[in-house]
Each structure stands twice: as C-alpha cells, then as structure tokens.
Design an enzyme around this catalytic site. Structure first.
Site, short mmCIF file in Angstrom:
data_model
loop_
_atom_site.label_atom_id
_atom_site.label_comp_id
_atom_site.label_asym_id
_atom_site.label_seq_id
_atom_site.Cartn_x
_atom_site.Cartn_y
_atom_site.Cartn_z
N ASP A 143 11.91 50.37 38.13
CA ASP A 143 13.25 50.50 37.55
C ASP A 143 14.27 50.69 38.66
OD1 ASP A 143 15.37 51.43 35.55
OD2 ASP A 143 13.62 51.22 34.25
N ASP A 152 14.62 68.64 34.66
CA ASP A 152 13.53 68.26 33.76
C ASP A 152 12.52 67.33 34.40
OD1 ASP A 152 14.40 69.80 31.66
OD2 ASP A 152 15.63 68.22 30.79
N HIS A 176 19.41 54.44 34.73
CA HIS A 176 18.44 53.90 33.78
C HIS A 176 17.03 54.42 34.05
CE1 HIS A 176 15.93 50.77 31.83
NE2 HIS A 176 16.93 50.69 30.98
N VAL A 194 15.25 67.95 27.96
CA VAL A 194 14.41 67.11 27.12
C VAL A 194 12.94 67.26 27.51
CG1 VAL A 194 16.15 65.39 26.58
CG2 VAL A 194 14.77 65.11 28.64
N ASN A 268 16.64 42.72 23.77
CA ASN A 268 17.64 43.23 22.82
C ASN A 268 18.56 42.15 22.26
OD1 ASN A 268 16.72 45.82 23.55
ND2 ASN A 268 18.12 45.87 25.28
N VAL A 284 0.10 42.39 28.49
CA VAL A 284 1.08 43.48 28.45
C VAL A 284 1.17 44.04 27.04
CG1 VAL A 284 3.54 44.01 28.75
CG2 VAL A 284 2.38 42.48 30.37
N SER A 331 14.22 49.19 26.01
CA SER A 331 13.82 49.96 27.19
C SER A 331 13.41 51.36 26.79
CB SER A 331 14.98 50.06 28.19
OG SER A 331 15.09 48.92 28.99
#
Length: 393
Positions: A143, A152, A176, A194, A268, A284, A331
């Site tokens: 990424d 976190d 991202h 989170v 998307n 995958v 994602s």
C-alpha cells in the site's frame, strides 16, 4: 548464453534515448537465465553506467528498468528473453473516491461501540477473540506505507520495506495504508481508537504506492516478492487495476504456490460482470463490499468471481498523525477479510488459499436478494469461520 551482449544492448538503448518515466519489465525464460544475467550485471555494472537503475524481480525471473518501449523488439531478439512489458507509472484504484462518503472522522463520529468499529462488530469478530486473535500471524500490506507512531498500531508493526524510496522507512504519506492496517490489527489504545479484526496479528508495511496513490506494477511485484522472501502469511492488496499484466499474474501465481494467501479488492465501479486485477486472478481471495445495512454496496464490483463480501461503507479506522478517518470502498472490505484470515491462521497455521476460500464461503451469510443484487457469494462471518475450523472443518 550471451548475457554480456544483452546487457550491453540494454545499456546502449537506454543511453541513446531521452530520459523517460517509462519502465520495462523484462522476463527471462527461466531462473538459470535470470541468475546468469544478474551475476554478469553485478560483475560489470561499474562499466554499464546506464544500468544502475535495474530492479531485480526474482519472483518472476525478471527485471525492471527505465527504458523506452522502442527497445522491446531488440531485446526480444535474445532467445533467453521470454517477454518485455511496459511498466508505466499510473494511478491505480486504491479503493475509495471522494463521492463515496469519504470524509474525516471526528469525535462526533465515534465507532459503534467503544473501540470496536461497526464493521468489526458486524462480522462478529469480537465473538471469535476468545479462541483466535491473530497471534503469530504476519500480514504484508502492499500500500502507501503505514504510520508506525499511531497509538493503535505501534505494537503491531513489524519490519517493512519502502519500494518507492529504499533509503527511508515505509512511512505512510497518504493515509490509505494506515487505514487498512487499523482495520486488520488496530489495538484500540486511546479514547477514539480502533480495535482491528485480528488485534494480535503483526503488520508489515510494504510501500509500493507514493503519496498520490500511484505505483509501478514492478514495485507491486517487488512487494509480493518481499512478502514471499520474508515468509509472511497473508498479503493484503487493497487496490485494483483494470488492465491485465502477465508479470503481475506470474508473481501472484508464484506467491500462491509458495503458500501465501493473497486478499484483494474487487473494485468500486458498481459493475456486475467485471472485477479488478489482481482480485480477478483465481489464486486470490476476491472481496466485494457491503453497507451498514448488510446490503451489497452500490459501488462494489460484483458477480461470480467474488469470493466473499465484507463491510466497506463509512469504515472508521486509523489515519496519519494519530488521527482517524472514515473511508468507503472495497479496499476497506478487503482489510476486514485479511483480518479474518489472520484469525483462521492463528488457529490452524499452514492453511492454503483453496481451504480458506471454501471455509469462508461455507460459513458466510447469504444475502436475501442475492439474485437481484447479482451476487453469488455471501457476507463474511468471523465467529462461524473460527468455530467451524476448531470443529475440524
């Protein structure tokens, strides 16, 4: 094998053309030819000054280098060269767009329950934590990098690599990658923090994308190679591209053969008969997105090639500089699935991709309007999947 003549030709082709942002991926016929070329290059690279930018790609027996596409015919004339592909830098779909409810999260938009985002709750991950937390499972996140100082994430970050600039650590300059890491393995250590799906998994940042979310395909391949060479268990690929690339397919295939589980987003575009690469490759685990209402998200690609659906609407997760952010997209759904796979591997190390796919499908929750929505896969259910595995499934 005339590797000397090949390298000299390549050096001359680069030297005779104007500097270019274009790159080529050059694949050799086999590992012997690749090794011979790399040995010769290491021996003589002080002579061939235009070849200093070669990036070896062992996983596909190839190299990447800045070079004009016009050189392709000359290079293919060598019998030990299998293929030459263009490796242009382009914007890849990182899984969200501004019109997809993407906006900063603040204290006015906390997680559904303290520290546990709605998506983590919805897939019933907390109900699996007594039996599985992702302990000893290593996840590579290819990424934009990860912010290792985030409260976190500090405890879950392992060694990584920066393929955009190898002289510095894989720090996130986009956000991202940090968001993806928070959903997979966030620890929930501050007030609005989170907890991820697999809070005891280890995340390895593999930075292949720059601050603008752009990447060379060769850097993605190098990232897959790094994950394989460092024996990671899962490779999270929360991005997609529309065009097929043979070298990328070979990298995915070889990672699959080495036992790595790759999870990727379907895209998307709201399409019913097409999903992005690399999710489109059968090796995958391909992921579509759902809404808070347990419906198929309107933006997700779908169809028979989707293996599983997961939360992807307004997902709250870690962001740069200790902050948090809501993003929507496949994602985000992909990171939920990688987290569940980490839970499964912490129960039974050594599971292979076909076993995981079958288990996720068997324990998923089907949509009431599957036919109308144009889907054949169901929604992921972490508790069911872990329980089934513990029963010997």
């Amino acid at each position: 094998m005339d590797t000397v003549r090949f390298l000299k030709r390549l050096n001359d082709e680069i030297g005779s053309s104007a500097p270019s942002s274009r790159r080529l991926i050059i694949r050799f016929e086999n590992s012997q030819a690749f090794a011979a070329c790399m040995n010769e290059w290491n021996r003589r690279k002080h002579v061939w000054t235009h070849l200093t930018g070669i990036q070896p790609l062992p996983i596909i027996n190839g190299i990447s280098i800045s070079c004009a596409m016009e050189a392709k015919r000359q290079l293919l004339a060598f019998p030990f060269i299998a293929d030459v592909e263009t490796d242009t830098k382009k914007r890849l779909q990182l899984g969200y767009q501004p019109n997809m409810s993407s906006h900063p999260a603040s204290s006015r938009r906390p997680p559904v329950s303290p520290h546990i985002p709605w998506g983590v709750n919805q897939i019933r991950a907390p109900q699996a934590w007594r039996r599985a937390t992702g302990h000893n499972v290593r996840v590579g996140v290819i990424d934009t990098g990860i912010d290792p100082s985030h409260p976190d994430l500090r405890r879950c970050i392992g060694r990584g690599i920066n393929l955009v600039n190898r002289s510095i650590p894989p720090l996130d300059d986009n956000g991202h990658g940090t968001h993806i890491a928070g959903t997979i393995a966030g620890a929930g250590l501050q007030q609005n923090g989170v907890i991820g799906v697999a809070p005891r998994a280890t995340i390895h940042a593999v930075k292949a994308f720059d601050s603008n979310g752009s990447a060379y395909v060769s850097d993605i391949i190098a990232g897959i190679d790094w994950c394989v060479q460092n024996d990671l268990d899962i490779i999270n690929m929360s991005f997609g591209m529309k065009s097929y690339n043979k070298s990328l397919e070979l990298a995915v295939l070889n990672a699959f053969r080495s036992g790595k589980i790759i999870v990727a987003s379907s895209g998307n575009d709201g399409r019913r008969s097409f999903i992005d690469y690399p999710a489109r490759f059968p090796q995958v685990i391909s992921v579509g997105a759902t809404t808070r209402a347990n419906k198929v998200a309107p933006f997700t690609n779908r169809g028979r090639r989707i293996d599983i659906f997961a939360p992807g609407e307004n997902v709250y997760s870690a962001w740069l500089h200790g902050k948090y952010h809501e993003l929507s997209g496949t994602s985000m759904a992909t990171s939920h699935v990688s987290g569940v796979v980490a839970l499964l591997l912490s129960v039974r190390p050594g599971l292979r991709t076909p076993q995981v796919k079958e288990l996720l499908r068997r324990t998923s929750v089907m949509f009431e309007d599957s036919k109308k929505a144009g889907v054949t896969a169901g929604r992921i259910h972490a508790r069911r999947a872990v329980a089934e595995l513990l029963r010997g499934g």
